[in-house]
Scaffold this motif. Structure first.
Motif, PDB file in Angstrom:
ATOM      1  N   MET A  70       0.836  -1.193   0.000  1.00 56.14           N
ATOM      2  CA  MET A  70       0.000   0.000   0.000  1.00 56.14           C
ATOM      3  C   MET A  70       0.873   1.245   0.000  1.00 56.14           C
ATOM      4  O   MET A  70       1.988   1.245   0.525  1.00 56.14           O
ATOM      5  N   THR A  71       0.324   2.315  -0.573  1.00 53.27           N
ATOM      6  CA  THR A  71       0.978   3.601  -0.440  1.00 53.27           C
ATOM      7  C   THR A  71       0.964   4.001   1.026  1.00 53.27           C
ATOM      8  O   THR A  71      -0.089   3.987   1.674  1.00 53.27           O
ATOM      9  N   TYR A  72       2.122   4.362   1.563  1.00 51.87           N
ATOM     10  CA  TYR A  72       2.197   4.610   2.999  1.00 51.87           C
ATOM     11  C   TYR A  72       1.584   5.970   3.318  1.00 51.87           C
ATOM     12  O   TYR A  72       2.107   7.014   2.936  1.00 51.87           O
ATOM     13  N   ASP A  73       0.467   5.956   4.028  1.00 49.87           N
ATOM     14  CA  ASP A  73      -0.215   7.177   4.454  1.00 49.87           C
ATOM     15  C   ASP A  73      -0.967   6.876   5.740  1.00 49.87           C
ATOM     16  O   ASP A  73      -0.770   5.821   6.363  1.00 49.87           O
ATOM     17  N   THR A  74      -1.824   7.793   6.153  1.00 47.55           N
ATOM     18  CA  THR A  74      -2.555   7.597   7.403  1.00 47.55           C
ATOM     19  C   THR A  74      -3.500   6.394   7.325  1.00 47.55           C
ATOM     20  O   THR A  74      -3.741   5.723   8.331  1.00 47.55           O
ATOM     21  N   VAL A  75      -4.047   6.129   6.125  1.00 45.18           N
ATOM     22  CA  VAL A  75      -4.932   4.968   5.971  1.00 45.18           C
ATOM     23  C   VAL A  75      -4.144   3.674   6.160  1.00 45.18           C
ATOM     24  O   VAL A  75      -4.601   2.742   6.843  1.00 45.18           O
ATOM     25  N   THR A  76      -2.956   3.609   5.584  1.00 43.01           N
ATOM     26  CA  THR A  76      -2.106   2.426   5.749  1.00 43.01           C
ATOM     27  C   THR A  76      -1.732   2.225   7.212  1.00 43.01           C
ATOM     28  O   THR A  76      -1.714   1.086   7.713  1.00 43.01           O
ATOM     29  N   GLN A  77      -1.441   3.301   7.921  1.00 39.06           N
ATOM     30  CA  GLN A  77      -1.121   3.201   9.345  1.00 39.06           C
ATOM     31  C   GLN A  77      -2.297   2.638  10.125  1.00 39.06           C
ATOM     32  O   GLN A  77      -2.121   1.808  11.023  1.00 39.06           O
ATOM     33  N   ALA A  78      -3.510   3.081   9.771  1.00 36.14           N
ATOM     34  CA  ALA A  78      -4.700   2.561  10.450  1.00 36.14           C
ATOM     35  C   ALA A  78      -4.896   1.075  10.171  1.00 36.14           C
ATOM     36  O   ALA A  78      -5.308   0.312  11.050  1.00 36.14           O
ATOM     37  N   VAL A  79      -4.588   0.652   8.938  1.00 35.25           N
ATOM     38  CA  VAL A  79      -4.700  -0.767   8.592  1.00 35.25           C
ATOM     39  C   VAL A  79      -3.722  -1.607   9.417  1.00 35.25           C
ATOM     40  O   VAL A  79      -4.089  -2.629  10.009  1.00 35.25           O
ATOM     41  N   LYS A  80      -2.478  -1.173   9.470  1.00 34.68           N
ATOM     42  CA  LYS A  80      -1.435  -1.954  10.136  1.00 34.68           C
ATOM     43  C   LYS A  80      -1.630  -2.029  11.648  1.00 34.68           C
ATOM     44  O   LYS A  80      -1.154  -2.979  12.287  1.00 34.68           O
ATOM     45  N   SER A  81      -2.329  -1.057  12.220  1.00 33.31           N
ATOM     46  CA  SER A  81      -2.521  -1.048  13.676  1.00 33.31           C
ATOM     47  C   SER A  81      -3.825  -1.695  14.115  1.00 33.31           C
ATOM     48  O   SER A  81      -4.071  -1.810  15.319  1.00 33.31           O
ATOM     49  N   ASP A  82      -4.661  -2.119  13.162  1.00 32.46           N
ATOM     50  CA  ASP A  82      -5.973  -2.676  13.507  1.00 32.46           C
ATOM     51  C   ASP A  82      -5.983  -4.185  13.277  1.00 32.46           C
ATOM     52  O   ASP A  82      -5.892  -4.664  12.138  1.00 32.46           O
ATOM     53  N   VAL A  83      -6.096  -4.934  14.336  1.00 36.37           N
ATOM     54  CA  VAL A  83      -6.030  -6.405  14.259  1.00 36.37           C
ATOM     55  C   VAL A  83      -7.203  -6.972  13.458  1.00 36.37           C
ATOM     56  O   VAL A  83      -7.045  -7.925  12.692  1.00 36.37           O
ATOM     57  N   LEU A  84      -8.385  -6.383  13.616  1.00 39.66           N
ATOM     58  CA  LEU A  84      -9.574  -6.920  12.947  1.00 39.66           C
ATOM     59  C   LEU A  84      -9.492  -6.724  11.431  1.00 39.66           C
ATOM     60  O   LEU A  84      -9.870  -7.621  10.657  1.00 39.66           O
ATOM     61  N   ILE A  85      -8.975  -5.576  10.994  1.00 40.66           N
ATOM     62  CA  ILE A  85      -8.815  -5.345   9.551  1.00 40.66           C
ATOM     63  C   ILE A  85      -7.780  -6.303   8.980  1.00 40.66           C
ATOM     64  O   ILE A  85      -7.959  -6.864   7.881  1.00 40.66           O
ATOM     65  N   ILE A  86      -6.700  -6.533   9.693  1.00 44.10           N
ATOM     66  CA  ILE A  86      -5.672  -7.470   9.232  1.00 44.10           C
ATOM     67  C   ILE A  86      -6.228  -8.887   9.169  1.00 44.10           C
ATOM     68  O   ILE A  86      -5.918  -9.653   8.245  1.00 44.10           O
ATOM     69  N   SER A  87      -7.081  -9.247  10.132  1.00 47.67           N
ATOM     70  CA  SER A  87      -7.703 -10.579  10.119  1.00 47.67           C
ATOM     71  C   SER A  87      -8.564 -10.761   8.871  1.00 47.67           C
ATOM     72  O   SER A  87      -8.578 -11.841   8.267  1.00 47.67           O
TER      73      SER A  87
END
Length: 439
Positions: free
Chosen positions: A1-18
């Motif tokens: 992903m392009t590294y931005d605030t949305v990517t940071q939110a993805v990487k820090s959220d366990v449920l989205i990663i699941s």
């Protein structure tokens, strides 16, 4: 992903990663699905970022999956997709519709975690949240989003490629095929291999009216391991001489289509020779041995196939077509399915065509048909004009047999007096019968 605030939110959220992990387990081996997985994860992350601005208690996606935050979810979705409260329309209706499915999926993931942890309170909250989606999402989101999508399609022209443009493209591809075949046989080079590969791919798409991705992702192994058994004698005898000739000159390869459907690709003799020449000369032009695709990327080490849409667009622009922008794989598929209605095909023949095209027969009837403006102006208007001039003279005829006079004055003068008198008599009789029943 392009590294931005949305990517940071993805990487820090366990449920989205699941959610991403489960989608990758299902379709991750297909490279084109990886973009879909990425988009789903980013949509949910953007939803969380919007909800955080509305409610300070929201930190992760898990905090939204609770009945008490359902209204926050609705407001965040509307704000994220540009909902206009005055017109009840969305700027991005497709995202509003897709978010429902994503929220239900992450709810099921959270529900599974609650069952594993024997957390009854969490399980109950998730079940109530899913129930709220079932009860209220349609009213607050889906209905207006679908209205927006439908209205955008109103009065938009349905443009199909011209037959003359298709013929020009076929002739252009044939000339390129002959030249590049000769060059590749005389002295194999990357340029001639690449050009013949793109020409052959375009010819297959054009001949079969296949989706671009279905043909471009065809593997060498699939082609070589095709069914080579000859047709049974009793079946062969039932065919006409022309059909037998077609079976002799064509080969058939089955590939993976949309939603995992098995779809056939037919190879004419000249295209089959081109494909076999491409496979034979792969090593000479240094195609990576581990690249499984027939139409492989040329530079060494690549594991990808060539971009199919670029080839079709480039040759359509170069062939001298009047409207090259209309020659796309989607419009070619719609062209063959739509024009086939002019042939008055039987039900079983339509089923065979739909199966070959790789879609359900109901989809064929609902979407691959003559444009509505054509049907209404050329077909239904026959009946409307006939009603104005008197319908009795067309009794027993089909819609195709009705040819009314479209000039209203001539209709009056040309009408048969006996027909007019007959209609008047019938009308008077019906009126009297109606009065008797009323009495």
């Amino acid at each position: 992903m392009t590294y931005d605030t949305v990517t940071q939110a993805v990487k820090s959220d366990v449920l989205i990663i699941s959610l991403g992990e489960r989608m990758f387990l299902k379709n991750g081996e297909v490279r084109r699905h990886q973009a879909d997985i990425r988009n789903k994860m980013r949509e949910l992350a953007r939803l969380v970022l919007v909800a955080r601005k509305m409610d300070n208690d929201i930190v992760f996606l898990k905090d939204l999956i609770t009945p008490g935050k359902f209204n926050t979810v609705l407001e965040a979705v509307k704000q994220m997709t540009g909902f206009n409260t005055l017109t009840n329309r969305f700027s991005i209706p497709s995202t509003a519709l897709k978010l429902r499915h994503s929220l239900v999926k992450v709810s099921y993931i959270l529900q599974g975690d609650a069952i594993r942890q024997e957390d009854d309170a969490l399980k109950r909250r998730v079940e109530q949240f899913i129930k709220l989606i079932e009860l209220e999402w349609t009213t607050h989101v889906s209905t207006n989003a679908l209205k927006t999508l439908c209205q955008k399609k109103w009065n938009s022209p349905t443009v199909l490629p011209l037959t003359e443009d298709i013929r020009k493209l076929q002739d252009h591809l044939k000339c390129l095929e002959v030249a590049n075949k000769k060059a590749l046989i005389d002295k194999p080079s990357k340029k001639s291999w690449s050009e013949l590969s793109q020409v052959t791919l375009t010819q297959l798409i054009l001949f079969n009216r296949r989706r671009e991705g279905e043909v471009s992702r065809m593997e060498v192994k699939t082609y070589l391991e095709r069914n080579k058994h000859s047709m049974q004698d009793e079946i062969l005898e039932s065919l006409s001489p022309f059909e037998k000739k077609l079976c002799e000159n064509l080969i058939r390869v089955e590939v993976r289509g949309k939603r995992g459907r098995k779809v056939p690709v037919l190879f004419p003799t000249n295209v089959r020779q081109s494909v076999e020449l491409l496979i034979k000369t792969r090593e000479d032009v240094e195609i990576s041995p581990s690249n499984p695709y027939i139409f492989a990327r040329l530079y060494y080490g690549s594991q990808e196939n060539i971009r199919r849409c670029d080839s079709l667009k480039r040759y359509a622009d170069c062939c001298g077509a009047e409207h090259p922008e209309n020659i796309t794989s989607t419009k070619l598929r719609k062209h063959v399915a739509t024009v086939s209605q002019l042939l008055n095909l039987q039900t079983h023949e339509l089923d065979q065509l739909a199966t070959f095209m790789g879609h359900d027969i109901q989809v064929h009837r609902d979407f691959y048909r003559l444009p509505e403006e054509t049907l209404q102006m050329a077909k239904i208007s026959r009946l409307l004009f006939a009603l104005q001039g008197g319908i009795s003279k067309f009794k027993g005829k089909s819609l195709e047999d009705i040819t009314p006079n479209i000039n209203s004055e001539e209709d009056c003068s040309d009408s048969d007096p006996e027909d007019i008198q007959s209609e008047r008599t019938t009308s008077t009789s019906q009126k009297g019968h109606s009065e008797d029943e009323h009495s």
